[in-house]
Scaffold this motif. Structure first.
Motif, PDB file in Angstrom:
ATOM      1  N   MET A   1     -39.465   3.965  38.686  1.00 50.12           N
ATOM      2  CA  MET A   1     -39.185   5.393  38.505  1.00 50.12           C
ATOM      3  C   MET A   1     -38.731   5.665  37.078  1.00 50.12           C
ATOM      4  SD  MET A   1     -39.763   7.210  41.233  1.00 50.12           S
ATOM      5  CE  MET A   1     -38.758   8.677  41.081  1.00 50.12           C
ATOM      6  N   TYR A   2     -39.207   6.763  36.549  1.00 51.98           N
ATOM      7  CA  TYR A   2     -38.746   7.243  35.247  1.00 51.98           C
ATOM      8  C   TYR A   2     -37.862   8.461  35.493  1.00 51.98           C
ATOM      9  CZ  TYR A   2     -38.729   9.084  30.481  1.00 51.98           C
ATOM     10  OH  TYR A   2     -38.335   9.544  29.237  1.00 51.98           O
ATOM     11  N   PHE A   3     -36.542   8.277  35.402  1.00 49.76           N
ATOM     12  CA  PHE A   3     -35.628   9.401  35.431  1.00 49.76           C
ATOM     13  C   PHE A   3     -35.370   9.812  33.989  1.00 49.76           C
ATOM     14  CE2 PHE A   3     -34.765   7.594  39.605  1.00 49.76           C
ATOM     15  CZ  PHE A   3     -34.709   8.741  40.394  1.00 49.76           C
ATOM     16  N   VAL A   4     -35.471  11.110  33.708  1.00 48.23           N
ATOM     17  CA  VAL A   4     -35.239  11.535  32.331  1.00 48.23           C
ATOM     18  C   VAL A   4     -33.847  11.070  31.919  1.00 48.23           C
ATOM     19  CG1 VAL A   4     -36.858  13.468  32.334  1.00 48.23           C
ATOM     20  CG2 VAL A   4     -34.507  13.841  33.111  1.00 48.23           C
ATOM     21  N   PRO A   5     -33.697  10.448  30.750  1.00 51.26           N
ATOM     22  CA  PRO A   5     -32.396   9.904  30.347  1.00 51.26           C
ATOM     23  C   PRO A   5     -31.297  10.967  30.361  1.00 51.26           C
ATOM     24  CG  PRO A   5     -34.122   9.090  28.913  1.00 51.26           C
ATOM     25  CD  PRO A   5     -34.757  10.132  29.777  1.00 51.26           C
ATOM     26  N   GLY A   6     -30.231  10.666  31.086  1.00 54.17           N
ATOM     27  CA  GLY A   6     -29.111  11.584  31.194  1.00 54.17           C
ATOM     28  C   GLY A   6     -29.277  12.652  32.251  1.00 54.17           C
ATOM     29  N   GLY A   7     -30.475  12.765  32.842  1.00 51.87           N
ATOM     30  CA  GLY A   7     -30.752  13.822  33.802  1.00 51.87           C
ATOM     31  C   GLY A   7     -30.920  13.295  35.216  1.00 51.87           C
ATOM     32  N   ARG A   8     -31.415  14.162  36.105  1.00 49.23           N
ATOM     33  CA  ARG A   8     -31.511  13.835  37.518  1.00 49.23           C
ATOM     34  C   ARG A   8     -32.940  13.753  38.028  1.00 49.23           C
ATOM     35  NH1 ARG A   8     -27.598  17.427  41.148  1.00 49.23           N
ATOM     36  NH2 ARG A   8     -28.347  15.853  42.634  1.00 49.23           N
ATOM     37  N   ILE A   9     -33.885  14.395  37.362  1.00 50.28           N
ATOM     38  CA  ILE A   9     -35.260  14.441  37.863  1.00 50.28           C
ATOM     39  C   ILE A   9     -36.014  13.190  37.423  1.00 50.28           C
ATOM     40  CG2 ILE A   9     -37.471  15.664  37.685  1.00 50.28           C
ATOM     41  CD1 ILE A   9     -35.910  18.265  37.493  1.00 50.28           C
ATOM     42  N   GLY A  10     -36.747  12.606  38.383  1.00 55.01           N
ATOM     43  CA  GLY A  10     -37.513  11.404  38.077  1.00 55.01           C
ATOM     44  C   GLY A  10     -38.832  11.377  38.815  1.00 55.01           C
ATOM     45  N   PHE A  11     -39.687  10.437  38.416  1.00 56.04           N
ATOM     46  CA  PHE A  11     -41.014  10.284  39.007  1.00 56.04           C
ATOM     47  C   PHE A  11     -41.578   8.933  38.592  1.00 56.04           C
ATOM     48  CE2 PHE A  11     -41.046  12.679  35.082  1.00 56.04           C
ATOM     49  CZ  PHE A  11     -41.940  11.989  34.277  1.00 56.04           C
ATOM     50  N   GLN A  12     -42.584   8.496  39.306  1.00 54.38           N
ATOM     51  CA  GLN A  12     -43.306   7.298  38.906  1.00 54.38           C
ATOM     52  C   GLN A  12     -44.130   7.652  37.673  1.00 54.38           C
ATOM     53  OE1 GLN A  12     -43.246   4.220  40.007  1.00 54.38           O
ATOM     54  NE2 GLN A  12     -42.105   4.389  41.929  1.00 54.38           N
ATOM     55  N   ARG A  13     -43.778   7.083  36.541  1.00 52.37           N
ATOM     56  CA  ARG A  13     -44.443   7.470  35.300  1.00 52.37           C
ATOM     57  C   ARG A  13     -45.789   6.764  35.160  1.00 52.37           C
ATOM     58  NH1 ARG A  13     -45.280   5.797  30.197  1.00 52.37           N
ATOM     59  NH2 ARG A  13     -44.047   3.887  30.433  1.00 52.37           N
ATOM     60  N   PRO A  14     -46.882   7.530  35.105  1.00 51.86           N
ATOM     61  CA  PRO A  14     -48.187   6.905  34.852  1.00 51.86           C
ATOM     62  C   PRO A  14     -48.217   6.294  33.453  1.00 51.86           C
ATOM     63  CG  PRO A  14     -48.408   9.190  35.619  1.00 51.86           C
ATOM     64  CD  PRO A  14     -46.982   8.990  35.265  1.00 51.86           C
ATOM     65  N   ALA A  15     -48.958   5.211  33.309  1.00 52.58           N
ATOM     66  CA  ALA A  15     -49.058   4.573  31.994  1.00 52.58           C
ATOM     67  C   ALA A  15     -49.729   5.474  30.973  1.00 52.58           C
ATOM     68  CB  ALA A  15     -49.831   3.261  32.123  1.00 52.58           C
ATOM     69  N   THR A  16     -50.419   6.505  31.450  1.00 54.15           N
ATOM     70  CA  THR A  16     -51.175   7.380  30.550  1.00 54.15           C
ATOM     71  C   THR A  16     -50.313   8.432  29.860  1.00 54.15           C
ATOM     72  OG1 THR A  16     -51.725   8.629  32.549  1.00 54.15           O
ATOM     73  CG2 THR A  16     -53.406   7.135  31.679  1.00 54.15           C
ATOM     74  N   ILE A  17     -49.044   8.589  30.267  1.00 56.12           N
ATOM     75  CA  ILE A  17     -48.190   9.578  29.598  1.00 56.12           C
ATOM     76  C   ILE A  17     -46.898   8.919  29.135  1.00 56.12           C
ATOM     77  CG2 ILE A  17     -49.129  11.565  30.824  1.00 56.12           C
ATOM     78  CD1 ILE A  17     -46.598  11.535  32.566  1.00 56.12           C
ATOM     79  N   THR A  18     -46.436   9.305  27.968  1.00 56.71           N
ATOM     80  CA  THR A  18     -45.244   8.722  27.375  1.00 56.71           C
ATOM     81  C   THR A  18     -44.431   9.800  26.652  1.00 56.71           C
ATOM     82  OG1 THR A  18     -46.452   8.207  25.349  1.00 56.71           O
ATOM     83  CG2 THR A  18     -46.313   6.460  27.016  1.00 56.71           C
ATOM     84  N   PRO A  19     -43.125   9.586  26.500  1.00 54.84           N
ATOM     85  CA  PRO A  19     -42.339  10.454  25.619  1.00 54.84           C
ATOM     86  C   PRO A  19     -42.626  10.068  24.171  1.00 54.84           C
ATOM     87  CG  PRO A  19     -40.937   8.768  26.584  1.00 54.84           C
ATOM     88  CD  PRO A  19     -42.290   8.597  27.205  1.00 54.84           C
ATOM     89  N   GLN A  20     -42.759  11.031  23.309  1.00 50.90           N
ATOM     90  CA  GLN A  20     -43.069  10.737  21.910  1.00 50.90           C
ATOM     91  C   GLN A  20     -41.949  11.191  20.979  1.00 50.90           C
ATOM     92  OE1 GLN A  20     -47.099  12.022  21.002  1.00 50.90           O
ATOM     93  NE2 GLN A  20     -47.859  11.240  22.944  1.00 50.90           N
ATOM     94  N   THR A  21     -41.585  12.464  21.008  1.00 50.96           N
ATOM     95  CA  THR A  21     -40.483  12.937  20.184  1.00 50.96           C
ATOM     96  C   THR A  21     -39.315  13.441  21.034  1.00 50.96           C
ATOM     97  OG1 THR A  21     -41.419  15.168  20.053  1.00 50.96           O
ATOM     98  CG2 THR A  21     -42.039  13.607  18.329  1.00 50.96           C
ATOM     99  N   ASN A  22     -39.494  13.446  22.374  1.00 52.19           N
ATOM    100  CA  ASN A  22     -38.458  13.953  23.266  1.00 52.19           C
ATOM    101  C   ASN A  22     -38.595  13.233  24.600  1.00 52.19           C
ATOM    102  OD1 ASN A  22     -36.890  15.558  25.099  1.00 52.19           O
ATOM    103  ND2 ASN A  22     -37.106  17.322  23.753  1.00 52.19           N
ATOM    104  N   SER A  23     -37.520  12.601  25.043  1.00 49.54           N
ATOM    105  CA  SER A  23     -37.587  11.811  26.279  1.00 49.54           C
ATOM    106  C   SER A  23     -37.688  12.664  27.530  1.00 49.54           C
ATOM    107  CB  SER A  23     -36.364  10.884  26.376  1.00 49.54           C
ATOM    108  OG  SER A  23     -35.163  11.634  26.396  1.00 49.54           O
TER     109      SER A  23
END
Length: 291
Positions: free
Chosen positions: A1-23
């Motif tokens: 699971m990818y929970f946004v750092p410091g936040g509560r919402i998360g999801f299974q992060r597909p390898a096709t999408i990534t944070p670039q300038t903002n997590s």
């Protein structure tokens, strides 16, 4: 699971999408798929409506994600529902004190070169369906846990911390109202945009950080304070009079080796001395490790 750092919402992060300038903002490599998260503390029904009943959005479904977590799904009506490329769906969650949303959108960025057979919506459907099926809301992390995920470290003693989305609010007294908790009213210190990510090589980032420090250091009325890990430039205090009420604000630009952070404070005359002392303690204790 990818929970946004410091936040509560998360999801299974597909390898096709990534944070670039903002997590809290993830993109496909060609930017035709975007995933954006927002979170806030609840204040009242009017404030809720910006997420819970957004204008020009159609309500698709409502219910509960889990016990205690309400869920609504909206489609952005600004896009034609029969368009093959452009669509945006927003999933909104809330409990008794918190509200957040995740927006998933596809587009061609207005470029004919991004057109694909069948359209971008069809291209990304399996990815978005899997992401939506995995959506989760975790319990609120403590302020220190949230800051560690954001790679920001400071002393929080006696400062009544609370995360409001990707911002940290500190106050010298516990907030008495939801407006004070969210930094709308009252005296407070705000560390903003904590989810931003440095972009570039360490060497280039260090050069940029040093140049920014020198620029702010030369601002009239500023002064420098230095902790063991960060330097801070305290900018000139602003004073505002509204009738008999006088308020103040002060901004500090803080610099690690390769990272920068803006810290602002807003306070009444009665809280002025204590807030300025707390602001200096925050900067002296701050650490911004290299990304």
């Amino acid at each position: 699971m990818y929970f946004v750092p410091g936040g509560r919402i998360g999801f299974q992060r597909p390898a096709t999408i990534t944070p670039q300038t903002n997590s809290w903002h993830l993109l496909s490599s060609d930017h035709t798929l975007q995933v954006e998260v927002r979170e806030a503390l609840r204040i009242d029904a009017d404030w809720d409506e910006r997420m819970w009943a957004p204008a020009r959005h159609a309500l698709i479904a409502s219910g509960f994600l889990s016990p205690g977590i309400e869920h609504r799904h909206f489609r952005d009506q600004r896009f034609d529902e029969h368009d093959a490329d452009y669509a945006a769906n927003t999933h909104v969650f809330r409990d008794d004190h918190w509200i957040g949303q995740i927006r998933i959108s596809t587009s061609t960025l207005g470029s004919q070169f991004m057109s694909v057979p069948g359209g971008q919506i069809a291209r990304w459907r399996d990815v978005t369906d899997a992401l939506i099926a995995s959506l989760a809301v975790r319990p609120s992390p403590s302020a220190s846990e949230a800051l560690a995920e954001l790679r920001v470290y400071l002393t929080l003693d006696d400062l009544n911390p609370r995360l409001v989305g990707n911002q940290l609010i500190l106050s010298i007294a516990p907030p008495a109202t939801p407006l004070e908790a969210s930094g709308v009213n009252g005296s407070y210190i705000l560390l903003s945009q904590l989810s931003l990510l440095p972009l570039g090589s360490p060497e280039k980032l260090e050069q940029t950080t040093n140049a920014a420090f020198a620029l702010y250091q030369g601002t009239p009325g500023s002064r420098v304070i230095a902790g063991s890990d960060c330097r801070g430039v305290v900018l000139r205090e602003n004073r505002r009079a509204d009738g008999d009420e006088v308020t103040f604000s002060t901004k500090v630009m803080a610099f690690g080796r390769t990272r920068q952070l803006e810290i602002s404070s807003h306070y009444s005359l009665g809280d002025r001395d204590r807030i300025l002392q707390a602001l200096e303690r925050v900067v002296l204790s701050l650490s911004l490790p290299d990304g």
